[in-house]
Write a protein that holds these residues in place. Structure first.
Motif, PDB file in Angstrom:
ATOM      1  N   VAL A  35       9.857   2.097 -10.854  1.00  8.35           N
ATOM      2  CA  VAL A  35       9.889   3.463 -10.328  1.00  8.35           C
ATOM      3  C   VAL A  35       8.776   3.626  -9.311  1.00  8.35           C
ATOM      4  N   LYS A  36       9.141   4.105  -8.141  1.00  9.47           N
ATOM      5  CA  LYS A  36       8.200   4.457  -7.073  1.00  9.47           C
ATOM      6  C   LYS A  36       8.263   5.970  -6.889  1.00  9.47           C
ATOM      7  N   PRO A  37       7.360   6.574  -6.136  1.00  6.41           N
ATOM      8  CA  PRO A  37       7.387   8.043  -5.987  1.00  6.41           C
ATOM      9  C   PRO A  37       8.702   8.615  -5.460  1.00  6.41           C
ATOM     10  N   LYS A  38       9.442   7.880  -4.635  1.00  6.96           N
ATOM     11  CA  LYS A  38      10.711   8.411  -4.115  1.00  6.96           C
ATOM     12  C   LYS A  38      11.873   7.438  -4.303  1.00  6.96           C
ATOM     13  N   TYR A  39      11.704   6.438  -5.162  1.00  8.63           N
ATOM     14  CA  TYR A  39      12.734   5.403  -5.298  1.00  8.63           C
ATOM     15  C   TYR A  39      12.744   4.858  -6.721  1.00  8.63           C
ATOM     16  N   LEU A  40      13.945   4.647  -7.270  1.00  7.14           N
ATOM     17  CA  LEU A  40      14.111   4.051  -8.591  1.00  7.14           C
ATOM     18  C   LEU A  40      14.944   2.781  -8.426  1.00  7.14           C
ATOM     19  N   ASP A  41      14.457   1.680  -8.990  1.00  3.96           N
ATOM     20  CA  ASP A  41      15.151   0.402  -8.908  1.00  3.96           C
ATOM     21  C   ASP A  41      15.412  -0.080 -10.327  1.00  3.96           C
ATOM     22  N   CYS A  42      16.685  -0.198 -10.697  1.00  6.58           N
ATOM     23  CA  CYS A  42      17.084  -0.656 -12.020  1.00  6.58           C
ATOM     24  C   CYS A  42      18.006  -1.860 -11.839  1.00  6.58           C
ATOM     25  N   ARG A  43      17.621  -2.992 -12.454  1.00  6.20           N
ATOM     26  CA  ARG A  43      18.410  -4.210 -12.311  1.00  6.20           C
ATOM     27  C   ARG A  43      18.672  -4.834 -13.673  1.00  6.20           C
ATOM     28  N   SER A  44      19.832  -5.401 -13.782  1.00  9.11           N
ATOM     29  CA  SER A  44      20.216  -6.185 -14.952  1.00  9.11           C
ATOM     30  C   SER A  44      21.065  -7.349 -14.430  1.00  9.11           C
ATOM     31  N   PRO A  45      21.414  -8.301 -15.292  1.00  7.68           N
ATOM     32  CA  PRO A  45      22.248  -9.407 -14.787  1.00  7.68           C
ATOM     33  C   PRO A  45      23.610  -8.962 -14.252  1.00  7.68           C
ATOM     34  N   LYS A  46      24.117  -7.821 -14.734  1.00  8.70           N
ATOM     35  CA  LYS A  46      25.444  -7.365 -14.307  1.00  8.70           C
ATOM     36  C   LYS A  46      25.416  -6.241 -13.273  1.00  8.70           C
ATOM     37  N   TYR A  47      24.319  -5.468 -13.226  1.00  7.98           N
ATOM     38  CA  TYR A  47      24.283  -4.265 -12.387  1.00  7.98           C
ATOM     39  C   TYR A  47      22.990  -4.195 -11.586  1.00  7.98           C
ATOM     40  N   LYS A  48      23.083  -3.452 -10.470  1.00 11.67           N
ATOM     41  CA  LYS A  48      21.910  -3.175  -9.636  1.00 11.67           C
ATOM     42  C   LYS A  48      22.005  -1.732  -9.153  1.00 11.67           C
ATOM     43  N   LEU A  49      20.959  -0.949  -9.396  1.00  9.23           N
ATOM     44  CA  LEU A  49      20.914   0.430  -8.911  1.00  9.23           C
ATOM     45  C   LEU A  49      19.644   0.631  -8.106  1.00  9.23           C
ATOM     46  N   GLY A  50      19.797   0.928  -6.837  1.00 12.31           N
ATOM     47  CA  GLY A  50      18.694   1.310  -5.964  1.00 12.31           C
ATOM     48  C   GLY A  50      18.916   2.752  -5.578  1.00 12.31           C
ATOM     49  N   LEU A  51      18.124   3.657  -6.130  1.00 11.47           N
ATOM     50  CA  LEU A  51      18.382   5.086  -5.995  1.00 11.47           C
ATOM     51  C   LEU A  51      17.223   5.780  -5.295  1.00 11.47           C
ATOM     52  N   HIS A  52      17.519   6.387  -4.144  1.00 12.44           N
ATOM     53  CA  HIS A  52      16.537   7.239  -3.469  1.00 12.44           C
ATOM     54  C   HIS A  52      16.529   8.564  -4.210  1.00 12.44           C
ATOM     55  N   LEU A  53      15.383   8.935  -4.753  1.00 13.13           N
ATOM     56  CA  LEU A  53      15.280  10.135  -5.585  1.00 13.13           C
ATOM     57  C   LEU A  53      15.291  11.391  -4.729  1.00 13.13           C
ATOM     58  N   PRO A  54      15.954  12.461  -5.206  1.00  8.88           N
ATOM     59  CA  PRO A  54      16.031  13.688  -4.408  1.00  8.88           C
ATOM     60  C   PRO A  54      14.715  14.446  -4.323  1.00  8.88           C
ATOM     61  N   HIS A  55      13.791  14.202  -5.263  1.00 10.12           N
ATOM     62  CA  HIS A  55      12.477  14.847  -5.255  1.00 10.12           C
ATOM     63  C   HIS A  55      11.425  13.787  -5.563  1.00 10.12           C
ATOM     64  N   PRO A  56      10.214  13.915  -5.026  1.00 12.08           N
ATOM     65  CA  PRO A  56       9.164  12.963  -5.372  1.00 12.08           C
ATOM     66  C   PRO A  56       8.784  13.105  -6.850  1.00 12.08           C
ATOM     67  N   VAL A  57       8.446  11.985  -7.468  1.00 13.34           N
ATOM     68  CA  VAL A  57       8.110  11.981  -8.893  1.00 13.34           C
ATOM     69  C   VAL A  57       6.749  11.319  -9.103  1.00 13.34           C
ATOM     70  N   ASP A  58       6.188  11.557 -10.285  1.00 14.31           N
ATOM     71  CA  ASP A  58       4.957  10.889 -10.688  1.00 14.31           C
ATOM     72  C   ASP A  58       5.364   9.554 -11.295  1.00 14.31           C
ATOM     73  N   ASP A  59       5.156   8.487 -10.556  1.00 22.20           N
ATOM     74  CA  ASP A  59       5.633   7.173 -11.003  1.00 22.20           C
ATOM     75  C   ASP A  59       4.796   6.570 -12.119  1.00 22.20           C
ATOM     76  N   LYS A  60       3.666   7.178 -12.459  1.00 17.83           N
ATOM     77  CA  LYS A  60       2.800   6.655 -13.523  1.00 17.83           C
ATOM     78  C   LYS A  60       3.109   7.256 -14.890  1.00 17.83           C
ATOM     79  N   SER A  61       3.792   8.393 -14.930  1.00 16.24           N
ATOM     80  CA  SER A  61       3.980   9.085 -16.217  1.00 16.24           C
ATOM     81  C   SER A  61       5.452   9.294 -16.554  1.00 16.24           C
ATOM     82  N   GLY A  62       6.247   8.290 -16.385  1.00 16.02           N
ATOM     83  CA  GLY A  62       7.663   8.388 -16.731  1.00 16.02           C
ATOM     84  C   GLY A  62       7.914   7.873 -18.140  1.00 16.02           C
ATOM     85  N   LYS A  63       9.128   8.108 -18.622  1.00 20.06           N
ATOM     86  CA  LYS A  63       9.505   7.658 -19.961  1.00 20.06           C
ATOM     87  C   LYS A  63      10.939   7.146 -19.888  1.00 20.06           C
ATOM     88  N   ALA A  64      11.173   5.973 -20.469  1.00 16.63           N
ATOM     89  CA  ALA A  64      12.512   5.393 -20.483  1.00 16.63           C
ATOM     90  C   ALA A  64      12.917   5.155 -21.937  1.00 16.63           C
TER      91      ALA A  64
END
Length: 190
Positions: free
Chosen positions: A137-166
């Protein structure tokens, strides 16, 4: 009497001008060249950048096609070729409300995203294990990868990339990422 000529308009201005006002300013005098005015004359006049300013801004020895300011934020994280498909995802917004906000309407919270504190992204990753998921997770971008899928998502709002929860839902095979939004005018809406 024809009022369309510049000399007639100038004479009319002199007639309507108060006697005690003796100013030699160019701003007070009507323009005699009416045909030269256009939309570019509205507002403050700025001088065009000189060629020396352009040379200072760009390095002539560089082989770059674009300046760094022209590249959209987050594009450095995108890979040019990846055969993995993009998974389905949902973006939802979350806000903390109290009984005063709901029943008494004492706060300034609304149902708009400007009153939300967090962004929740649910990514469906069927056939994937939690150990195989790579999340960045970056302030304006989320990158999620697995062996089957890839998601590169430009976030609609800036986020705090240090305090996220998954959170991983093993039964539904959904990754739920909760990110705190960090916008410039949040102090007004909260």
């Amino acid at each position: 009497m024809d009022l369309s000529s510049a000399s007639s308009l100038n004479a009319l201005c002199n007639l309507l001008k108060p006697e005690n006002e003796d100013s030699d300013s160019d701003e007070d005098q009507p323009s005699t060249t009416l045909g030269k005015l256009g939309p570019g004359h509205i507002g403050e006049l700025t001088k065009p950048p000189s060629t020396t300013d352009k040379k200072k801004a760009t390095n002539p020895d560089s082989k770059n096609i674009w300046d760094e300011e022209e590249i959209p934020e987050g594009s450095e994280f995108e890979s040019t070729f990846d055969p993995c498909p993009q998974p389905e995802f949902d973006i939802m917004y979350k806000q903390a409300v109290t009984s005063e906000d709901i029943f008494l309407q004492m706060g300034n919270k609304t149902n708009a995203t400007s009153s939300c504190e967090a962004m929740v992204i649910k990514i469906q990753l069927p056939g994937t294990k939690m150990a195989d998921v790579d999340l960045d997770v970056k302030p304006k971008y989320l990158d999620c990868r697995s062996p089957k899928y890839k998601l590169g998502l430009h976030l609609p709002h800036p986020v705090d990339d240090k305090s996220g929860k998954a959170e991983w839902d093993k039964k539904l095979e959904i990754l739920k990422v909760t990110l705190t939004m960090k916008r410039e005018y949040d102090f007004v809406n909260m």
